[in-house]
Scaffold this active site. Structure first.
Site, mmCIF file in Angstrom:
data_model
loop_
_atom_site.group_PDB
_atom_site.id
_atom_site.type_symbol
_atom_site.label_atom_id
_atom_site.label_comp_id
_atom_site.label_asym_id
_atom_site.label_seq_id
_atom_site.Cartn_x
_atom_site.Cartn_y
_atom_site.Cartn_z
ATOM 1 N N TYR A 1 0.845 -1.203 0.000
ATOM 2 C CA TYR A 1 0.000 0.000 0.000
ATOM 3 C C TYR A 1 0.878 1.250 0.000
ATOM 4 O O TYR A 1 0.666 2.179 0.771
ATOM 5 C CB TYR A 1 -0.910 0.009 1.236
ATOM 6 C CG TYR A 1 -1.850 -1.179 1.367
ATOM 7 C CD1 TYR A 1 -2.252 -1.918 0.256
ATOM 8 C CD2 TYR A 1 -2.363 -1.554 2.606
ATOM 9 C CE1 TYR A 1 -3.120 -2.993 0.380
ATOM 10 C CE2 TYR A 1 -3.238 -2.622 2.739
ATOM 11 C CZ TYR A 1 -3.610 -3.342 1.623
ATOM 12 O OH TYR A 1 -4.474 -4.398 1.757
ATOM 13 N N TRP B 1 -13.171 -12.933 -6.856
ATOM 14 C CA TRP B 1 -14.394 -13.423 -6.202
ATOM 15 C C TRP B 1 -15.616 -13.312 -7.104
ATOM 16 O O TRP B 1 -16.641 -13.930 -6.831
ATOM 17 C CB TRP B 1 -14.618 -12.720 -4.858
ATOM 18 C CG TRP B 1 -13.523 -13.008 -3.867
ATOM 19 C CD1 TRP B 1 -12.806 -12.097 -3.154
ATOM 20 C CD2 TRP B 1 -13.014 -14.298 -3.484
ATOM 21 N NE1 TRP B 1 -11.883 -12.729 -2.360
ATOM 22 C CE2 TRP B 1 -11.984 -14.078 -2.543
ATOM 23 C CE3 TRP B 1 -13.309 -15.607 -3.847
ATOM 24 C CZ2 TRP B 1 -11.261 -15.121 -1.961
ATOM 25 C CZ3 TRP B 1 -12.592 -16.650 -3.272
ATOM 26 C CH2 TRP B 1 -11.593 -16.399 -2.343
ATOM 27 N N ASP C 1 -10.147 -4.946 9.099
ATOM 28 C CA ASP C 1 -8.957 -4.718 8.257
ATOM 29 C C ASP C 1 -8.240 -3.468 8.756
ATOM 30 O O ASP C 1 -8.714 -2.781 9.680
ATOM 31 C CB ASP C 1 -9.358 -4.580 6.770
ATOM 32 C CG ASP C 1 -8.276 -5.129 5.828
ATOM 33 O OD1 ASP C 1 -7.124 -4.659 5.924
ATOM 34 O OD2 ASP C 1 -8.573 -6.013 5.013
ATOM 35 N N PHE D 1 -4.534 -6.838 12.996
ATOM 36 C CA PHE D 1 -4.849 -8.122 13.644
ATOM 37 C C PHE D 1 -3.666 -8.744 14.382
ATOM 38 O O PHE D 1 -3.849 -9.705 15.122
ATOM 39 C CB PHE D 1 -5.569 -9.105 12.714
ATOM 40 C CG PHE D 1 -4.960 -9.405 11.365
ATOM 41 C CD1 PHE D 1 -3.618 -9.658 11.201
ATOM 42 C CD2 PHE D 1 -5.794 -9.487 10.240
ATOM 43 C CE1 PHE D 1 -3.091 -9.965 9.953
ATOM 44 C CE2 PHE D 1 -5.272 -9.790 8.984
ATOM 45 C CZ PHE D 1 -3.911 -10.026 8.841
ATOM 46 N N HIS E 1 -1.544 -17.228 3.771
ATOM 47 C CA HIS E 1 -0.505 -17.405 2.733
ATOM 48 C C HIS E 1 0.418 -16.179 2.613
ATOM 49 O O HIS E 1 1.422 -16.239 1.922
ATOM 50 C CB HIS E 1 -1.121 -17.800 1.382
ATOM 51 C CG HIS E 1 -1.742 -16.679 0.607
ATOM 52 N ND1 HIS E 1 -2.052 -16.793 -0.733
ATOM 53 C CD2 HIS E 1 -2.115 -15.424 0.971
ATOM 54 C CE1 HIS E 1 -2.576 -15.655 -1.153
ATOM 55 N NE2 HIS E 1 -2.629 -14.814 -0.149
ATOM 56 N N ASP E 2 0.053 -15.087 3.293
ATOM 57 C CA ASP E 2 0.920 -13.894 3.266
ATOM 58 C C ASP E 2 2.055 -13.975 4.285
ATOM 59 O O ASP E 2 2.972 -13.155 4.250
ATOM 60 C CB ASP E 2 0.102 -12.637 3.633
ATOM 61 C CG ASP E 2 -0.898 -12.258 2.557
ATOM 62 O OD1 ASP E 2 -0.660 -12.581 1.381
ATOM 63 O OD2 ASP E 2 -1.918 -11.630 2.904
ATOM 64 N N ASN F 1 4.699 -16.769 -6.512
ATOM 65 C CA ASN F 1 4.121 -15.427 -6.497
ATOM 66 C C ASN F 1 4.136 -14.842 -5.080
ATOM 67 O O ASN F 1 4.392 -13.659 -4.875
ATOM 68 C CB ASN F 1 2.687 -15.522 -7.023
ATOM 69 C CG ASN F 1 2.128 -14.190 -7.418
ATOM 70 O OD1 ASN F 1 2.841 -13.349 -7.950
ATOM 71 N ND2 ASN F 1 0.865 -13.971 -7.144
ATOM 72 N N GLN G 1 6.407 -11.419 -3.524
ATOM 73 C CA GLN G 1 5.736 -10.223 -2.995
ATOM 74 C C GLN G 1 5.284 -10.290 -1.535
ATOM 75 O O GLN G 1 4.708 -9.325 -1.044
ATOM 76 C CB GLN G 1 4.556 -9.840 -3.885
ATOM 77 C CG GLN G 1 3.531 -10.925 -4.021
ATOM 78 C CD GLN G 1 2.196 -10.410 -4.535
ATOM 79 O OE1 GLN G 1 1.931 -9.221 -4.492
ATOM 80 N NE2 GLN G 1 1.363 -11.306 -4.992
HETATM 81 C C1 LIG Z 1 -4.268 -10.992 0.479
HETATM 82 S S1 LIG Z 1 -5.427 -9.867 1.125
HETATM 83 C C2 LIG Z 1 -6.896 -10.873 1.235
HETATM 84 C C3 LIG Z 1 -8.145 -10.054 1.233
HETATM 85 C C4 LIG Z 1 -9.456 -10.800 1.342
HETATM 86 N N1 LIG Z 1 -9.508 -11.662 2.491
HETATM 87 C C5 LIG Z 1 -9.726 -11.573 0.075
HETATM 88 O O1 LIG Z 1 -9.482 -12.783 0.035
HETATM 89 O O2 LIG Z 1 -10.168 -10.947 -0.897
HETATM 90 C C6 LIG Z 1 -4.926 -9.677 2.803
HETATM 91 C C7 LIG Z 1 -5.779 -8.707 3.594
HETATM 92 O O3 LIG Z 1 -5.281 -8.652 4.934
HETATM 93 C C8 LIG Z 1 -5.250 -7.298 5.348
HETATM 94 N N2 LIG Z 1 -4.213 -7.146 6.372
HETATM 95 C C9 LIG Z 1 -2.883 -7.286 6.219
HETATM 96 N N3 LIG Z 1 -2.246 -7.088 7.380
HETATM 97 C C10 LIG Z 1 -3.204 -6.798 8.290
HETATM 98 C C11 LIG Z 1 -3.167 -6.499 9.669
HETATM 99 N N4 LIG Z 1 -2.008 -6.466 10.333
HETATM 100 N N5 LIG Z 1 -4.332 -6.269 10.306
HETATM 101 C C12 LIG Z 1 -5.518 -6.310 9.628
HETATM 102 N N6 LIG Z 1 -5.615 -6.608 8.309
HETATM 103 C C13 LIG Z 1 -4.466 -6.840 7.651
HETATM 104 C C14 LIG Z 1 -4.916 -6.545 4.085
HETATM 105 O O4 LIG Z 1 -5.225 -5.168 4.167
HETATM 106 C C15 LIG Z 1 -5.749 -7.288 3.052
HETATM 107 O O5 LIG Z 1 -7.041 -6.775 2.985
#
Ligand SMILES: C[S@@+](CC[C@H](N)C(=O)[O-])C[C@H]1O[C@@H](n2cnc3c(N)ncnc32)[C@H](O)[C@@H]1O
EC number: 2.1.1.4
Length: 321
Positions: free
Chosen positions: A123, A140, A186, A213, A231-232, A278, A282
């Site tokens: 971001y 989705w 979020d 979170f 997965h992140d 991927n 990233q």
């Molecule tokens: C890969 S995206 C998945 C979004 C959604 N769940 C989807 O499948 O379309 C990861 C999401 O986690 C949120 N995120 C990342 N770190 C976060 C944190 N520390 N606290 C809250 N949300 C977080 C991001 O902003 C993003 O919306």
């Protein structure tokens, strides 16, 4: 494909009543004649366009595939995904060799940013964040129903979509389960943007909570949806987050993981193997096998874990408290 999307070729051909010549497309798009001719020809080769010869001149029209997935106005549009892949992901993949050597994401090389938190990099501007949210929303349109319907989630009335982003799954959840109330949790700027661009705040069964979170408390709920969240992150961070979810989860509640799954022996599917690379270029995370997710869930206390596959890109794992 990416370039034709960025230049709006498929949109132009959809709007046009009749097939267009390369010269007509050049005029509307404002490109070089030579470059466009080669691009259109390659799109024909990729079966994204069809060409018809009239008096030795080619006239182009979309194939069914490109009309359905690559035009902006289609209900199944993946246009935003193409733009993100073209302008962001492609640049990270350019440094795949470095990513493999170093075992880490390539934001520094691709975009000159490298903070401790991957989402600060993702971001890095408001524009990038909105593009990312559109990317998340995109897929989705094809498969949200599959993942939300795979298990009967009707017993879970209070639902928290952790990292709920654009709210696509929250919307699907309230449409399938008439009793459910969903909180999208979020990061503050994501929640604010979701309210502004993606979800009507009149939808009284969807509420929002801003927070981190890892750092802040999360709301109590019957069901936590974690779609493309684990997965992140590294194993350590996944466990930290899942422990928090387990503690906040009401007794009898559950967690629903929505992820791309690898075969147990990691022999495939190819799409999951590529998605895992991927994630390397990233994020801090990876794609995992069902057994790896089960291990994470059981480590924090979830039980009766069930894995179900959709036959599409994302599969679902349910663990109960
Ligand atoms: C890969 S995206 C998945 C979004 C959604 N769940 C989807 O499948 O379309 C990861 C999401 O986690 C949120 N995120 C990342 N770190 C976060 C944190 N520390 N606290 C809250 N949300 C977080 C991001 O902003 C993003 O919306």
């Amino acid at each position: 494909m990416f370039t034709a999307c960025e230049l709006g070729v498929f949109d132009l051909l959809l709007e046009s009543e009749e097939p267009l010549s390369s010269a007509a497309i050049v005029q509307r798009v404002g490109s070089s004649a030579d470059g466009m001719e080669r691009l259109l020809s390659a799109c024909v080769g990729m079966k994204l366009l069809e060409a018809e010869l009239k008096n030795d001149e080619a006239f182009y029209r979309n194939t069914e595939l490109s009309s359905l997935y690559l035009t902006k106005s289609s209900p199944k549009s993946l246009h935003h995904m193409m733009i993100y892949y073209s302008q962001t992901l492609y640049l990270c993949w350019h440094f795949l060799t470095d990513a493999v050597r170093e075992g880490k994401n390539q934001f520094k090389r691709a975009f000159g940013v490298s903070s401790k938190n991957i989402f600060e990099d993702l971001y890095r501007s408001e524009e990038e964040m909105i593009k990312f949210m559109h990317l998340m929303n995109s897929v989705w349109t094809l498969c949200s129903r599959d993942v939300i319907k795979l298990f009967d989630l009707s017993p879970f009335t209070t639902v928290c979509d952790l990292g709920g982003c654009s709210g696509a799954l929250a919307k699907e959840c309230i449409s399938i389960y008439p009793e459910s109330m969903v909180t999208i949790y979020d990061l503050p700027k994501v929640v604010q943007t979701a309210k502004k661009h993606f979800i009507s705040t009149d939808e009284h069964r969807i509420s929002f909570q801003e927070g981190d979170f890892f750092e802040d408390s999360i709301p109590e709920a019957d069901l936590y949806i974690l779609a493309r969240i684990l997965h992140d992150w590294t194993e350590k961070k996944c466990l930290q987050l899942l422990e928090k979810v387990y503690k906040a989860c009401k007794p009898g509640g559950a967690v629903l993981l929505v992820e791309v799954l690898l075969n147990e022996d990691k022999s495939g599917p190819l799409s999951s193997q590529l998605y895992s690379l991927n994630m390397l270029v990233q994020t801090e995370g990876r794609e995992r096998t069902p057994a790896e997710y089960c291990k994470l869930l059981t480590a924090v206390g979830f039980k009766e874990i069930q894995v179900r596959t959709t036959g599409k890109i994302y599969d679902v794992i349910l663990g109960r408290k």
